[in-house]
Write a protein that holds these residues in place. Structure first.
Motif, mmCIF file in Angstrom:
data_model
loop_
_atom_site.group_PDB
_atom_site.id
_atom_site.type_symbol
_atom_site.label_atom_id
_atom_site.label_comp_id
_atom_site.label_asym_id
_atom_site.label_seq_id
_atom_site.Cartn_x
_atom_site.Cartn_y
_atom_site.Cartn_z
ATOM 1 N N VAL A 73 0.876 -1.179 0.000
ATOM 2 C CA VAL A 73 0.000 0.000 0.000
ATOM 3 C C VAL A 73 0.907 1.220 0.000
ATOM 4 O O VAL A 73 1.750 1.372 0.904
ATOM 5 C CB VAL A 73 -0.925 0.014 1.221
ATOM 6 C CG1 VAL A 73 -1.831 1.237 1.181
ATOM 7 C CG2 VAL A 73 -1.760 -1.254 1.277
ATOM 8 N N LEU A 74 0.769 2.068 -1.019
ATOM 9 C CA LEU A 74 1.588 3.275 -1.128
ATOM 10 C C LEU A 74 0.671 4.491 -1.048
ATOM 11 O O LEU A 74 -0.450 4.484 -1.576
ATOM 12 C CB LEU A 74 2.382 3.307 -2.440
ATOM 13 C CG LEU A 74 3.399 2.153 -2.615
ATOM 14 C CD1 LEU A 74 2.783 1.034 -3.445
ATOM 15 C CD2 LEU A 74 4.692 2.658 -3.275
ATOM 16 N N LYS A 75 1.162 5.515 -0.367
ATOM 17 C CA LYS A 75 0.382 6.754 -0.221
ATOM 18 C C LYS A 75 1.178 7.932 -0.760
ATOM 19 O O LYS A 75 2.396 7.844 -0.943
ATOM 20 C CB LYS A 75 0.033 6.984 1.246
ATOM 21 C CG LYS A 75 1.226 7.272 2.130
ATOM 22 C CD LYS A 75 0.770 7.538 3.556
ATOM 23 C CE LYS A 75 1.989 7.845 4.437
ATOM 24 N NZ LYS A 75 1.579 8.129 5.840
ATOM 25 N N TYR A 76 0.470 9.017 -1.005
ATOM 26 C CA TYR A 76 1.104 10.224 -1.541
ATOM 27 C C TYR A 76 1.544 11.106 -0.382
ATOM 28 O O TYR A 76 0.774 11.391 0.528
ATOM 29 C CB TYR A 76 0.114 10.987 -2.432
ATOM 30 C CG TYR A 76 -0.185 10.275 -3.729
ATOM 31 C CD1 TYR A 76 -1.266 9.392 -3.807
ATOM 32 C CD2 TYR A 76 0.609 10.455 -4.847
ATOM 33 C CE1 TYR A 76 -1.539 8.720 -4.994
ATOM 34 C CE2 TYR A 76 0.339 9.796 -6.032
ATOM 35 C CZ TYR A 76 -0.733 8.920 -6.107
ATOM 36 O OH TYR A 76 -0.994 8.282 -7.270
ATOM 37 N N SER A 77 2.820 11.514 -0.429
ATOM 38 C CA SER A 77 3.328 12.425 0.595
ATOM 39 C C SER A 77 2.861 13.840 0.308
ATOM 40 O O SER A 77 2.097 14.079 -0.634
ATOM 41 C CB SER A 77 4.859 12.360 0.649
ATOM 42 O OG SER A 77 5.397 12.782 -0.596
#
Length: 891
Positions: A73-77
């Motif tokens: 799971v990758l999120k936007y910084s």
């Protein structure tokens, strides 16, 4: 169709950059929305239910011969750059569930069996469309099948729909697959029926099976042709022949078609007629429905009216029942007897009357009934009945209280008699009163204004009894107490040596006072407590369980009076507010004043009698009173506390009177013409202080300390006035009296702080008087010698030592004359100084110490003189200091 984010090359590169250095390869990456919300509910969700943009990426890592799959799971910084947020191992994937609440079908949940908190709902992943969802789920499931050998549980997915989608959206083959197809058809392993429910990327029918079916289909055509063009040409000709045959058949059936058309037209006419009939029937049915509704409405109203009439009859029967007065209660309330045997019936009648009156008020009765004529008439009748009963009961109780007290007063055995002290016993009185305690409670609930006259009647009657008991007890107590009277002239010099009476034992006086308090203070507190509860005052309990607190001990009640405060009844009005209780407390204290007023005179008489016998017994009585005051904590026993405070004030006043008289006796000493030796009040004060300390016994310290302060202050002031009357012998008088004061109070000063203070004050005054007296004795014999030294000392402040011998009267010749006249026969002068000291003193015991002080003072002065002579007249010789010291030591 919009391009899927799974084909976004830039997204894949961003994901690879985010996991750079992990040796993992991205298989697929796709944009999703993460949420914890609930579909189908209000959009007013909390912060935790808002959708957040995320990227799900499936990655693999090869370690030797083993391949591990991960779901990232990758999120936007903040800067819009992808960064890792969560990492799951695909081997822990246990459940894939499509959320049924989402009508679009784009939301699903991935459940893992290794999460720490299973109580927290897993996140929901929402795709842009169903194609993206199917693509990601097929990829995950195939990876689980190929790499792990098992499949997770799948919930909420249509298998047929997935299979059709997989068939229609098979991704383009890779170069490797194309190479395989060049050699022959790709062979895909058949899928088991159980796997087909989940792994729907595979076709429902494998490619090999499809080719076999096609070959079988073509095998049915045995035509002996070898080329496809010829076969196609043949098929075209057959199709044309079939079409021509169909057209011919249609033309042959024209009569039948006409017949069918005629039938259809006839049917249409019938349908139109039926439609008209249905319209007519519909109108008639509508009218009938309206009639039925009207009938139902009238029927409902009649039914409701019947129910209301039945309820009204029941309410009226209840109302009539509440308005009826039972004959047995009416007889008790109007003319029944108040004898003890009839009290149960009277109490029941009171309870019924109170409930009946309460049921006719608005809270209990509906407001619409309260104004009915019959209710108002019945309420007036009950009020009249209540007033009549309250009047009869009040008159009976007033007469009953008076008769009880009159009976006790007429019987002399209730009171103390000559030679016999009688402890007041009110057990029988309270027992008879408790019979009517419940009646008083109900009288208060019926008419609380009736309690005022009843309380006054009770107080007036019982006050006579209590005052008679206290008077008889106090008279007999004084008559039976044997004690010698001590003189009140303690410090008067005119009494001479007659102090034998001061040592008489008067302890029976204070014991008699203590007995008076021990008997009557608990009795008065019990009477206050009983009166407060018996007469329905809403106040706290007066006496703690087990007895009356009395200073450091507890005075137990009589065995037959243990339950004096417990009337065996419950408070009817126990919902009073604080303001009401405060008003009740004030009213109670006023009633207690009426109940107990006048009894204090007998206590005062005992105090005055004890003072006349021995004024010092005021100290013991003050301590006894203090212990009783500390034991009175209850607010409702206000009169008892006031009585004790008044007794304490009266005792303090009597003792102050004694102190003032004694001080007046001290002041009379200064009027004498000539005073010598030790004043008579000095040793007598020591005797007085010793006896006062014996009477304190740990109490009344402040009272005695104040007396000490006043005594000693007057003694010292009087001593100074006597000394000033004869200045010649002032210092002798002072030092002898201050010395006598110290000697007489030495032992007491070690244990009494206030006397220690005066001891040190007398010591300082003694030292000052000694210094002045010794200086007078020395200067009387050696005045010229020390006056010569004083003149030299005065000149040394203004001129140099060398110039002093040239001053008038200070020459060497003058020095010789002074020394010769003063020191020739110095032993005789010293002996004369001793005799003068001995002649002036009247206290022989002071002579040795004063003579030692005199010799020391003379030697110090002579030493100073010798030092001055050696400094101013170095060539002159005088007797040495050592010679003078030896001379003094030999005398």
């Amino acid at each position: 169709m919009a391009k899927s984010s799974a084909d976004d090359v830039e997204l894949r590169r961003a994901c690879e950059a985010a996991i750079e250095g992990t040796k993992q390869e991205i298989v697929v990456s796709i944009r999703v929305a993460k949420s914890r919300g609930i579909w189908g509910k209000s959009s007013k969700m909390g912060r935790g239910h808002m959708a957040k943009p995320r990227v799900l990426a499936l990655s693999t890592e090869i370690k030797g011969r083993q391949t591990t799959a991960f779901l990232r799971v990758l999120k936007y910084s903040t800067g819009g750059v992808l960064e890792p947020a969560k990492l799951y191992k695909l081997k822990h994937l246990s459940k894939v569930e499509v959320v049924t609440n989402d009508p679009s079908g784009c939301t699903f949940i991935l459940g893992f069996d290794n999460l720490r908190s299973q109580s927290v709902a897993p996140p929901q992943w929402t795709m842009r469309n169903v194609d993206d969802r199917n693509r990601l789920l097929l990829c995950i499931l195939n990876t689980c099948k190929d790499m792990l050998g098992h499949l997770p549980k799948v919930v909420g997915i249509d298998v047929v729909e997935m299979a059709l989608w997989a068939k229609e959206n098979t991704p383009a083959t890779t170069t490797k697959q194309q190479g395989l197809l060049q050699d022959g058809p790709a062979i895909i392993a058949p899928v088991a029926e159980g796997d087909m429910k989940v792994t729907v990327e595979r076709e429902l029918v494998s490619q090999a099976e499809e080719e076999e079916d096609m070959e079988a289909l073509l095998g049915t055509y045995v035509m002996g042709i070898g080329e496809a063009e010829a076969f196609s040409e043949r098929l075209k000709r057959e199709v044309q022949a079939l079409e021509a045959a169909n057209v011919h058949a249609i033309l042959e059936n024209e009569p039948l078609i006409n017949e069918v058309l005629q039938g259809l037209e006839s049917a249409t006419n019938c349908v139109e007629d039926m439609d008209e009939w249905l319209g007519i029937f519909n109108v008639k049915l509508r009218h009938m429905r309206e009639d039925i509704e009207s009938i139902e409405t009238r029927n409902n109203k009649l039914e409701m009216q019947s129910v209301n009439n039945k309820s009204l009859i029941e309410e009226l029967e209840k109302l009539l029942e509440s308005l009826r007065i039972p004959s047995e209660y009416a007889a008790c309330l109007t003319g029944g007897s108040f004898d003890e045997a009839r009290m149960i019936q009277n109490i029941e009648a009171c309870e019924w009357l109170a409930n009946a009156l309460q049921n006719l008020e608005v809270p209990k009765m509906d407001r619409c009934y309260a104004n009915m004529r019959s209710v108002r008439e019945k309420r007036a009748e009950l009020d009249k009945l209540r007033n009549n009963f309250v009047k009869r009961a009040s008159e009976f109780l007033r007469n009953y209280f008076a008769s009880l007290v009159d009976f006790m007063i007429s019987d002399k055995s209730y009171f103390s008699q000559r030679g016999q002290l009688k402890r007041p016993d009110h057990a029988d009185l309270r027992y008879k009163c408790r019979t009517y305690a419940r009646l008083l409670q109900h009288l208060k609930s019926l008419d609380k204004n009736c309690l005022g006259p009843l309380r006054k009647a009770y107080c007036s009657s019982l006050n006579l009894l209590l005052r008679r008991e206290a008077r008889e007890f106090a008279n007999e107590l004084r008559a039976s107490t044997k004690a010698s009277r001590n003189p009140t002239v303690w410090l008067d010099g005119s009494t001479g040596s007659n102090q034998s009476a001061s040592s008489a034992d008067t302890s029976t006086v204070s014991e008699a006072y203590a007995k008076m308090l021990t008997i009557f203070i608990p009795l008065l507190v019990d009477e206050s407590s009983f009166f407060a509860h018996f007469m329905c005052f809403e106040v706290p309990a007066l006496v703690p369980p087990g007895g009356l607190a009395n200073g450091n001990k507890t005075v137990p009640k009589d065995d037959d009076n243990d339950d004096d405060d417990d009337l065996g009844i419950m408070d009817i009005d126990d919902n009073g507010k604080d303001g009401k209780k405060s008003a009740d407390l004030q009213e109670l204290n006023e009633s207690l004043h009426d109940l107990l007023d006048g009894i204090q005179e007998d206590f005062y008489a005992v105090v005055d009698w004890a003072y006349k016998i021995d004024p010092l017994r005021c100290i013991s009585m003050h301590g006894i009173t203090e212990r009783y005051i500390s034991g009175q904590k209850a607010d409702a026993a206000g009169f008892v506390r006031i009585l004790l405070d008044d007794l304490e004030s009266r005792i303090s006043s009597q003792f102050s009177r004694f102190v003032d008289e004694a001080c007046h006796q001290i002041e009379r000493n200064e009027r004498n013409v000539r005073q010598m030796g030790v004043m008579s009040y000095i040793p007598r004060f020591s005797t007085l202080a010793t006896r006062m300390e014996q009477y304190i016994q740990g109490q009344s310290r402040d009272l005695v300390d104040q007396a000490y302060t006043k005594f000693v202050t007057v003694m010292f002031v009087t001593l100074d006035k006597i000394a000033q009357a004869d200045p010649k012998y002032a210092d002798i008088l002072l030092l002898e009296n201050y010395a006598a004061f110290q000697n007489s109070l030495y032992d007491l000063a070690n244990v009494v702080p206030i006397l220690a203070k005066f001891y040190h004050q007398a010591s300082e005054s003694y030292e000052q008087a000694c210094t002045r007296f010794i200086s007078t004795i020395i200067y009387y014999q050696f005045e010229r010698l020390f006056q010569f030294a004083r003149r030299i000392e005065d000149l040394m402040y203004t001129i140099t030592p060398e110039e002093i011998p040239f001053q008038l009267g200070l020459s060497k010749m003058d020095l010789r004359k002074v020394v010769k006249s003063s020191l020739s026969g110095v032993d005789k002068s010293i002996n004369a100084m001793y005799k003068r000291l001995q002649k002036n003193l009247t206290s022989e015991e002071l002579l040795p110490s004063l003579w030692d002080k005199c010799k020391k003072e003379f030697l110090d002065k002579y030493d100073s003189f010798a030092q001055l002579v050696g400094k101013i007249y170095p060539t002159e010789s005088i007797p040495a200091v050592s010679e003078m010291r030896d001379l003094l030591a030999s005398m």
